[in-house]
Motif scaffolding. Sequence first.
Motif, PDB file in Angstrom:
ATOM      1  N   TYR A 124       0.847  -1.205   0.000  1.00 49.02           N
ATOM      2  CA  TYR A 124       0.000   0.000   0.000  1.00 49.02           C
ATOM      3  C   TYR A 124       0.880   1.252   0.000  1.00 49.02           C
ATOM      4  CZ  TYR A 124      -3.671  -3.307   1.364  1.00 49.02           C
ATOM      5  OH  TYR A 124      -4.551  -4.350   1.408  1.00 49.02           O
ATOM      6  N   PRO A 125       1.611   1.509  -1.084  1.00 47.30           N
ATOM      7  CA  PRO A 125       2.558   2.634  -1.080  1.00 47.30           C
ATOM      8  C   PRO A 125       1.907   4.008  -1.024  1.00 47.30           C
ATOM      9  CG  PRO A 125       2.416   1.661  -3.271  1.00 47.30           C
ATOM     10  CD  PRO A 125       1.622   0.776  -2.347  1.00 47.30           C
ATOM     11  N   ASP A 126       0.651   4.107  -1.416  1.00 41.74           N
ATOM     12  CA  ASP A 126      -0.018   5.408  -1.410  1.00 41.74           C
ATOM     13  C   ASP A 126      -0.858   5.635  -0.149  1.00 41.74           C
ATOM     14  OD1 ASP A 126      -1.725   3.381  -2.245  1.00 41.74           O
ATOM     15  OD2 ASP A 126      -2.908   4.682  -3.551  1.00 41.74           O
ATOM     16  N   TYR A 127      -0.701   4.780   0.841  1.00 43.49           N
ATOM     17  CA  TYR A 127      -1.430   4.887   2.110  1.00 43.49           C
ATOM     18  C   TYR A 127      -0.577   5.564   3.176  1.00 43.49           C
ATOM     19  CZ  TYR A 127      -5.463   1.723   1.416  1.00 43.49           C
ATOM     20  OH  TYR A 127      -6.643   1.145   1.033  1.00 43.49           O
ATOM     21  N   GLU A 128      -1.248   6.163   4.137  1.00 46.22           N
ATOM     22  CA  GLU A 128      -0.593   6.590   5.376  1.00 46.22           C
ATOM     23  C   GLU A 128      -0.714   5.400   6.329  1.00 46.22           C
ATOM     24  OE1 GLU A 128      -1.471   9.429   9.183  1.00 46.22           O
ATOM     25  OE2 GLU A 128      -2.052  10.205   7.211  1.00 46.22           O
TER      26      GLU A 128
END
Length: 140
Positions: free
Chosen positions: A128-132
């Motif tokens: 999930y690279p685009d998650y915080e």
Amino acid sequence: MLKRFVQLRNMASSVIGQVKDVDIDPNGVFKYILIKITSPNAEGKLEDKLIVRGYAECPYHADINDKVTSELQALKASKVIRDWRSKVLGGGRISHDPESKQIKVYGYSQGYGKADHQVSVDILKKTYPDYEINFSDEGY
């Protein structure tokens, strides 16, 4: 060119690489475990991999481990991996909110102890690279 050949050869010989790093429910709050799996590669050398698994359908951390064990047994039966060992390194909970693209890792497992949440977060960030994604040592 030789370096690329070696990389491709190593990828082909890494059967453990075919096991997904992360398999968690798409949303909600649920228990999770951090697992170390070990399997021989095509040359017979043992390789380790850390994986994160979490499912709301599993009321106990041990139920998650049972599910993962069944999946690894199926991979062995289909010859995707030759043999394997696994060890649960700990557990906790995950809060997964896909709308806000946030994952929070926290808590512990009464049966397995607390996972190293920083390690779990690092593994989750690959999927999930685009998650915080963050963790807390508070809560159950």
